[in-house]
Design an enzyme around this catalytic site. Structure first.
Site, PDB file in Angstrom:
ATOM      1  N   GLY A   1      37.672   3.753  49.457  1.00 10.06           N
ATOM      2  CA  GLY A   1      38.633   4.792  49.084  1.00 10.06           C
ATOM      3  C   GLY A   1      38.369   5.290  47.675  1.00 10.06           C
ATOM      4  O   GLY A   1      38.146   4.494  46.759  1.00 10.06           O
TER       5      GLY A   1
ATOM      6  N   LEU B   1      43.170   8.549  44.168  1.00 14.59           N
ATOM      7  CA  LEU B   1      43.523   8.145  42.799  1.00 14.59           C
ATOM      8  C   LEU B   1      43.464   6.635  42.638  1.00 14.59           C
ATOM      9  O   LEU B   1      43.008   6.127  41.612  1.00 14.59           O
ATOM     10  CB  LEU B   1      44.907   8.678  42.449  1.00 14.59           C
ATOM     11  CG  LEU B   1      44.887  10.180  42.179  1.00 14.59           C
ATOM     12  CD1 LEU B   1      46.298  10.721  41.984  1.00 14.59           C
ATOM     13  CD2 LEU B   1      44.034  10.500  40.951  1.00 14.59           C
ATOM     14  N   ALA B   2      43.901   5.893  43.666  1.00 15.51           N
ATOM     15  CA  ALA B   2      43.885   4.435  43.548  1.00 15.51           C
ATOM     16  C   ALA B   2      42.447   3.922  43.522  1.00 15.51           C
ATOM     17  O   ALA B   2      42.041   3.207  42.591  1.00 15.51           O
ATOM     18  CB  ALA B   2      44.659   3.816  44.712  1.00 15.51           C
ATOM     19  N   GLY B   3      41.661   4.288  44.531  1.00 17.13           N
ATOM     20  CA  GLY B   3      40.307   3.750  44.639  1.00 17.13           C
ATOM     21  C   GLY B   3      39.395   4.226  43.519  1.00 17.13           C
ATOM     22  O   GLY B   3      38.634   3.426  42.944  1.00 17.13           O
TER      23      GLY B   3
ATOM     24  N   HIS C   1      59.701  14.146  54.273  1.00 18.73           N
ATOM     25  CA  HIS C   1      59.916  14.978  53.078  1.00 18.73           C
ATOM     26  C   HIS C   1      60.753  16.194  53.460  1.00 18.73           C
ATOM     27  O   HIS C   1      60.448  16.876  54.439  1.00 18.73           O
ATOM     28  CB  HIS C   1      58.549  15.419  52.537  1.00 18.73           C
ATOM     29  CG  HIS C   1      58.607  15.922  51.144  1.00 18.73           C
ATOM     30  ND1 HIS C   1      59.330  17.032  50.787  1.00 18.73           N
ATOM     31  CD2 HIS C   1      58.017  15.478  50.006  1.00 18.73           C
ATOM     32  CE1 HIS C   1      59.182  17.240  49.485  1.00 18.73           C
ATOM     33  NE2 HIS C   1      58.398  16.306  48.986  1.00 18.73           N
TER      34      HIS C   1
ATOM     35  N   ARG D   1      64.536  12.066  48.670  1.00 18.10           N
ATOM     36  CA  ARG D   1      64.029  12.732  49.877  1.00 18.10           C
ATOM     37  C   ARG D   1      64.737  12.295  51.148  1.00 18.10           C
ATOM     38  O   ARG D   1      64.996  13.113  52.022  1.00 18.10           O
ATOM     39  CB  ARG D   1      62.534  12.424  50.009  1.00 18.10           C
ATOM     40  CG  ARG D   1      61.773  13.074  48.914  1.00 18.10           C
ATOM     41  CD  ARG D   1      60.331  12.666  48.881  1.00 18.10           C
ATOM     42  NE  ARG D   1      59.715  13.398  47.787  1.00 18.10           N
ATOM     43  CZ  ARG D   1      58.450  13.247  47.428  1.00 18.10           C
ATOM     44  NH1 ARG D   1      57.684  12.400  48.059  1.00 18.10           N
ATOM     45  NH2 ARG D   1      57.962  13.947  46.434  1.00 18.10           N
TER      46      ARG D   1
ATOM     47  N   HIS E   1      55.562  12.570  55.671  1.00 16.47           N
ATOM     48  CA  HIS E   1      54.839  12.869  54.437  1.00 16.47           C
ATOM     49  C   HIS E   1      54.141  11.668  53.798  1.00 16.47           C
ATOM     50  O   HIS E   1      53.045  11.777  53.264  1.00 16.47           O
ATOM     51  CB  HIS E   1      55.852  13.444  53.442  1.00 16.47           C
ATOM     52  CG  HIS E   1      55.299  13.713  52.082  1.00 16.47           C
ATOM     53  ND1 HIS E   1      54.354  14.675  51.858  1.00 16.47           N
ATOM     54  CD2 HIS E   1      55.554  13.145  50.884  1.00 16.47           C
ATOM     55  CE1 HIS E   1      54.053  14.702  50.563  1.00 16.47           C
ATOM     56  NE2 HIS E   1      54.750  13.774  49.958  1.00 16.47           N
TER      57      HIS E   1
HETATM   58  C1  LIG Z   1      50.843  17.492  50.293  1.00 14.14           C
HETATM   59  C2  LIG Z   1      51.135  16.273  49.476  1.00 14.14           C
HETATM   60  C3  LIG Z   1      51.604  16.394  48.180  1.00 14.14           C
HETATM   61  C4  LIG Z   1      51.877  15.272  47.417  1.00 14.14           C
HETATM   62  N1  LIG Z   1      52.350  15.432  46.138  1.00 14.14           N
HETATM   63  C5  LIG Z   1      52.604  14.323  45.390  1.00 14.14           C
HETATM   64  C6  LIG Z   1      53.064  14.457  44.041  1.00 14.14           C
HETATM   65  O1  LIG Z   1      53.236  15.552  43.521  1.00 14.14           O
HETATM   66  N2  LIG Z   1      53.300  13.322  43.337  1.00 14.14           N
HETATM   67  C7  LIG Z   1      53.129  12.072  43.867  1.00 14.14           C
HETATM   68  O2  LIG Z   1      53.339  11.094  43.161  1.00 14.14           O
HETATM   69  N3  LIG Z   1      52.652  11.937  45.135  1.00 14.14           N
HETATM   70  C8  LIG Z   1      52.399  13.017  45.897  1.00 14.14           C
HETATM   71  N4  LIG Z   1      51.943  12.863  47.175  1.00 14.14           N
HETATM   72  C9  LIG Z   1      51.572  11.509  47.654  1.00 14.14           C
HETATM   73  C10 LIG Z   1      50.214  11.136  47.060  1.00 14.14           C
HETATM   74  O3  LIG Z   1      49.377  12.260  47.024  1.00 14.14           O
HETATM   75  C11 LIG Z   1      49.504  10.035  47.846  1.00 14.14           C
HETATM   76  O4  LIG Z   1      50.394   8.996  48.117  1.00 14.14           O
HETATM   77  C12 LIG Z   1      48.346   9.470  47.016  1.00 14.14           C
HETATM   78  O5  LIG Z   1      47.532  10.507  46.551  1.00 14.14           O
HETATM   79  C13 LIG Z   1      47.550   8.451  47.814  1.00 14.14           C
HETATM   80  O6  LIG Z   1      46.461   8.068  47.024  1.00 14.14           O
HETATM   81  P1  LIG Z   1      45.509   6.891  47.485  1.00 14.14           P
HETATM   82  O7  LIG Z   1      44.447   6.791  46.455  1.00 14.14           O
HETATM   83  O8  LIG Z   1      46.320   5.688  47.777  1.00 14.14           O
HETATM   84  O9  LIG Z   1      44.890   7.387  48.869  1.00 14.14           O
HETATM   85  P2  LIG Z   1      44.142   8.747  49.285  1.00 14.14           P
HETATM   86  O10 LIG Z   1      44.157   9.778  48.242  1.00 14.14           O
HETATM   87  O11 LIG Z   1      44.695   9.095  50.631  1.00 14.14           O
HETATM   88  O12 LIG Z   1      42.651   8.312  49.444  1.00 14.14           O
HETATM   89  C14 LIG Z   1      42.209   7.528  50.511  1.00 14.14           C
HETATM   90  C15 LIG Z   1      40.727   7.293  50.344  1.00 14.14           C
HETATM   91  O13 LIG Z   1      40.328   6.305  51.253  1.00 14.14           O
HETATM   92  C16 LIG Z   1      39.180   6.717  51.958  1.00 14.14           C
HETATM   93  N5  LIG Z   1      39.228   6.069  53.266  1.00 14.14           N
HETATM   94  C17 LIG Z   1      40.286   5.893  54.091  1.00 14.14           C
HETATM   95  N6  LIG Z   1      39.931   5.193  55.173  1.00 14.14           N
HETATM   96  C18 LIG Z   1      38.612   4.923  55.031  1.00 14.14           C
HETATM   97  C19 LIG Z   1      37.685   4.236  55.823  1.00 14.14           C
HETATM   98  N7  LIG Z   1      38.016   3.661  56.978  1.00 14.14           N
HETATM   99  N8  LIG Z   1      36.410   4.177  55.376  1.00 14.14           N
HETATM  100  C20 LIG Z   1      36.033   4.748  54.206  1.00 14.14           C
HETATM  101  N9  LIG Z   1      36.899   5.394  53.406  1.00 14.14           N
HETATM  102  C21 LIG Z   1      38.171   5.479  53.819  1.00 14.14           C
HETATM  103  C22 LIG Z   1      39.253   8.222  51.995  1.00 14.14           C
HETATM  104  O14 LIG Z   1      37.963   8.745  52.161  1.00 14.14           O
HETATM  105  C23 LIG Z   1      39.844   8.497  50.607  1.00 14.14           C
HETATM  106  O15 LIG Z   1      38.798   8.510  49.674  1.00 14.14           O
HETATM  107  C24 LIG Z   1      51.680  13.984  47.960  1.00 14.14           C
HETATM  108  C25 LIG Z   1      51.209  13.852  49.264  1.00 14.14           C
HETATM  109  C26 LIG Z   1      50.957  14.979  50.030  1.00 14.14           C
HETATM  110  C27 LIG Z   1      50.521  14.808  51.442  1.00 14.14           C
END
Ligand SMILES: Cc1cc2nc3c(=O)[nH]c(=O)nc-3n(C[C@H](O)[C@H](O)[C@H](O)COP(=O)(O)OP(=O)(O)OC[C@H]3O[C@@H](n4cnc5c(N)ncnc54)[C@H](O)[C@@H]3O)c2cc1C
Length: 637
Positions: free
Chosen positions: A40, A43-45, A266, A330, A401
């Protein structure tokens, strides 16, 4: 297995500081001997991989997109919370902690939430140093706006593109490490299984999405930052490719899945407009800073919006929740929208919409100010609906959402499987039964930049280094199982497309386990999901071969996992007979239709252990203790 959350002792304000000192360190010269897999690059990864690379570890990072910077985090719109108190309006670490525990309806772990609030300020400093262009006040200081569930303005933002800007920052940090040789990036590579040897996560099995090659990658620890599972509902605001596969495969290998029924609906999304749609679009919560939500007072009032006089409009959020008004959390806003629509007061052709009206804000501040704050969101709305939101109210309706549930992790963000860490939306940790707006970005970056680098190092320092070879029987077996499953999927030559079956599953989940849930509906879903799963394995069609770029195969694998996961989500919703946050059991509501918790019986995180497909999972409970924010009926009145 007993669940040990490993919460450090001592006063909450001192836990993390003390813990960081107590954690073992890895000598700088030894760090290069360790290999860490990060799946991943959201932002986290991305923040985790960059930080671990900078520390000196050898990192292998994976994502299925063509570039790390296309992770779903890029879609985040409204902002990121931090307790900086720049507005001098009474914010503090403690208030952010308090709001988050209360906002999550007392189903989150206090110690984790406090730490999140504590490191929030450092996230903003880090991102500013990376050049993230946060909005600024006239005098040059960073600007803030309000988000739901808070009475202070603590949300930092970059117009309606905060996720994109933050991800570009994290991506730059990641690519710096790629250039330095610390991180090896594997884009377009999907993790299809987790390698577990003697209870320790030792690697992953992947498929190259261009060539179809199945490979095994081994490491000293595996980090999953693979996002949420909203797309089990088919229609959601998430990117279409978001999926549950990585966490589900880890669950099948022994990691516990916690609170899967805690899903967030949401309140401000563009309403569904037809049965061919496969994606929903969010209109950021930030719009509720200035937009006023209303419906006509009269049932079935179909007059055009301009003909409904002020006195015949019901600004129901302002009426019901005078303190928080349009900025209630929400779950509360979504249920209120459903209620007015159920009463027959919804607007638009389907009656499944409410107005979000900017007329007062435009009259007060002028169109230019509103355009400056929300211009890209207004443009997006107009592009999709063909209506100009500067001239007439937006129509909005709740949609799936975000998912608060995820793999269970302890205070160190490690799952019950040694060496498997889970960060960002993929874990269950900080938001309880309802996430406050702008707190997901905060959590993902807190986990990646400021928590994991300490706790993962301590894990490595505390382990004897074990070398597992690619010829280890467990490694070979896991890779063979992945190949077999792909072959089984490719052998499906039935009559129904995978998309059709996914759509049917999503509708079932939305109707029976969506915004409101009851025993009858949940039992209906529970009976129907295994039938749909059978239908998939008997009658789906998956074209193409495995040794090529084959998106039909990718999608089929993800939907097959959803067809197993959905059953766990429903079982979790069935067993939790209380309402809390986004989990609204109709049988458990107050006289005013608010969620009614049952703290005597359900004040725990439900962590489920896999027992076989179609077999009841085993429940482990992590009892929650509230020493600082005493559970009460949430009120935003
Ligand atoms: C439209 C929208 C607007 C939002 N706005 C906000 C906001 O304003 N403020 C806020 O705090 N939150 C907001 N959120 C929530 C927030 O964006 C997400 O919770 C957050 O970005 C998740 O980040 P993450 O790094 O955990 O995962 P993600 O950003 O979902 O990244 C997942 C990663 O894992 C990888 N991955 C997944 N499965 C596999 C696999 N099997 N093999 C290889 N790679 C894999 C993907 O390729 C990707 O790189 C919003 C969400 C949405 C949908």
């Amino acid at each position: 297995m007993a669940l040990d959350s490993k919460i450090p002792s001592g006063p909450i304000q001192e836990k993390w500081e003390k813990h960081k000192f107590d954690l073992k360190l890895v000598n700088p010269a030894n760090k290069r001997k360790y290999r860490i897999i990060v799946v991943g690059t959201g932002l986290a990864g991305a923040s985790a991989a960059a930080s671990l690379g900078e520390l000196g570890y050898k990192v292998e990072a994976f994502c299925y997109q063509d570039s790390a910077r296309r992770a779903h985090s890029i879609a985040a719109q409204g902002g990121i919370n931090a307790a900086k108190n720049y507005q001098n309006d009474g914010d503090s670490v403690y208030r952010l902690f308090y709001d988050t525990v209360k906002g999550g309806d007392f189903r989150a772990r206090e110690a984790n939430v406090y730490r999140l609030a504590e490191v929030s300020g450092a996230i903003i400093d880090q991102c500013v140093a990376q050049g993230v262009p946060f909005a600024r006040e006239y005098g040059g200081l960073l600007a803030n706006r309000s988000f739901g569930g808070a009475q202070v303005s603590r949300t930092f933002y970059a117009r309606g593109q905060t996720g994109q800007q933050l991800l570009l920052g994290a991506y730059s940090a990641l690519m710096r490490q790629v250039a330095a040789g610390q991180v090896k990036m594997h884009a377009r590579t999907e993790m299809l299984d987790l390698v577990v040897v003697d209870g320790y996560a030792r690697g992953i099995v992947t498929r190259d999405l261009i060539t179809g090659k199945i490979e095994t990658h081994l490491a000293d620890a595996v980090v999953l930052g693979t996002g949420g599972y909203s797309n089990v509902y088919f229609l959601s605001t998430n990117a279409s490719n978001c999926n549950v596969t990585a966490t589900w495969r880890a669950y099948r290998r022994g990691a516990y899945f916690a609170n899967p029924c805690f899903t967030q609906i949401h309140p401000t999304c563009i309403p569904v407009h037809g049965d061919k749609q496969f994606k929903l679009t969010l209109m950021s919560e930030s719009l509720r800073n200035d937009g006023r939500v209303w419906v006509p007072k009269q049932k079935g009032d179909k007059r055009p919006v301009g003909q409904i006089p002020e006195g015949e409009r019901d600004y129901y959020l302002e009426r019901k929740y005078p303190s928080f008004g349009n900025l209630v959390p929400r779950d509360v806003a979504s249920r209120a929208a459903k209620q007015v629509c159920d009463e027959g007061r919804g607007v638009g052709s389907t009656g499944l919409a409410v107005y979000l009206d900017f007329a007062d804000a435009i009259a007060r501040d002028g169109e230019a100010v509103i355009r400056e704050k929300y211009g890209n969101l207004f443009d997006m709305y107009e592009n999709i609906t063909g209506e100009n939101p500067y001239k007439q109210p937006m129509r909005i309706f709740p949609a799936v959402h975000y998912t608060m549930g995820g793999l269970w992790v302890d205070y160190n963000l490690m799952s019950n499987l040694a060496g498997l860490f889970v960060i960002g939306e993929a874990n269950f940790s900080d938001h309880g039964a309802n996430r406050l707006g702008a707190s997901a970005l905060m959590q993902g970056l807190a986990d990646g930049y400021f928590v994991l680098p300490y706790t993962l190092s301590a894990y490595l320092a505390g382990q004897e280094k074990v070398e597992i070879g690619a010829d280890h029987p467990e490694v070979l077996k896991t890779a063979a199982e992945v190949r077999e499953r792909n072959a089984k999927l490719l052998a499906l030559k039935g009559k129904r497309t995978v998309l059709e079956i996914h759509r049917e599953l999503g509708l079932l989940m939305w109707n029976d386990c969506g915004m409101a849930r009851n025993e009858k509906g949940l039992n209906h879903a529970k009976a129907r999901i295994p039938e749909l799963r059978d239908e998939f394995w008997k009658n789906a069609i998956v074209p193409g071969s495995g040794e090529e770029f084959n998106q039909a195969l990718e999608y089929a694998g993800r939907v097959a996992d959803y067809l197993e996961f959905a059953e766990l989500l429903v079982d979790d919703a069935l067993h939790r007979k209380e309402s809390c946050g986004g989990h609204f059991r109709e049988e458990s509501q107050t006289g005013e239709h608010e969620a009614k918790r049952d703290d005597d019986n359900f004040s725990y995180a439900a962590a489920w252990e896999f027992a076989g497909v179609g077999k009841p999972a085993t429940l482990h409970k992590e009892e929650l203790e509230f020493e600082y924010v005493k559970p009460s009926q949430r009120s935003y009145k």
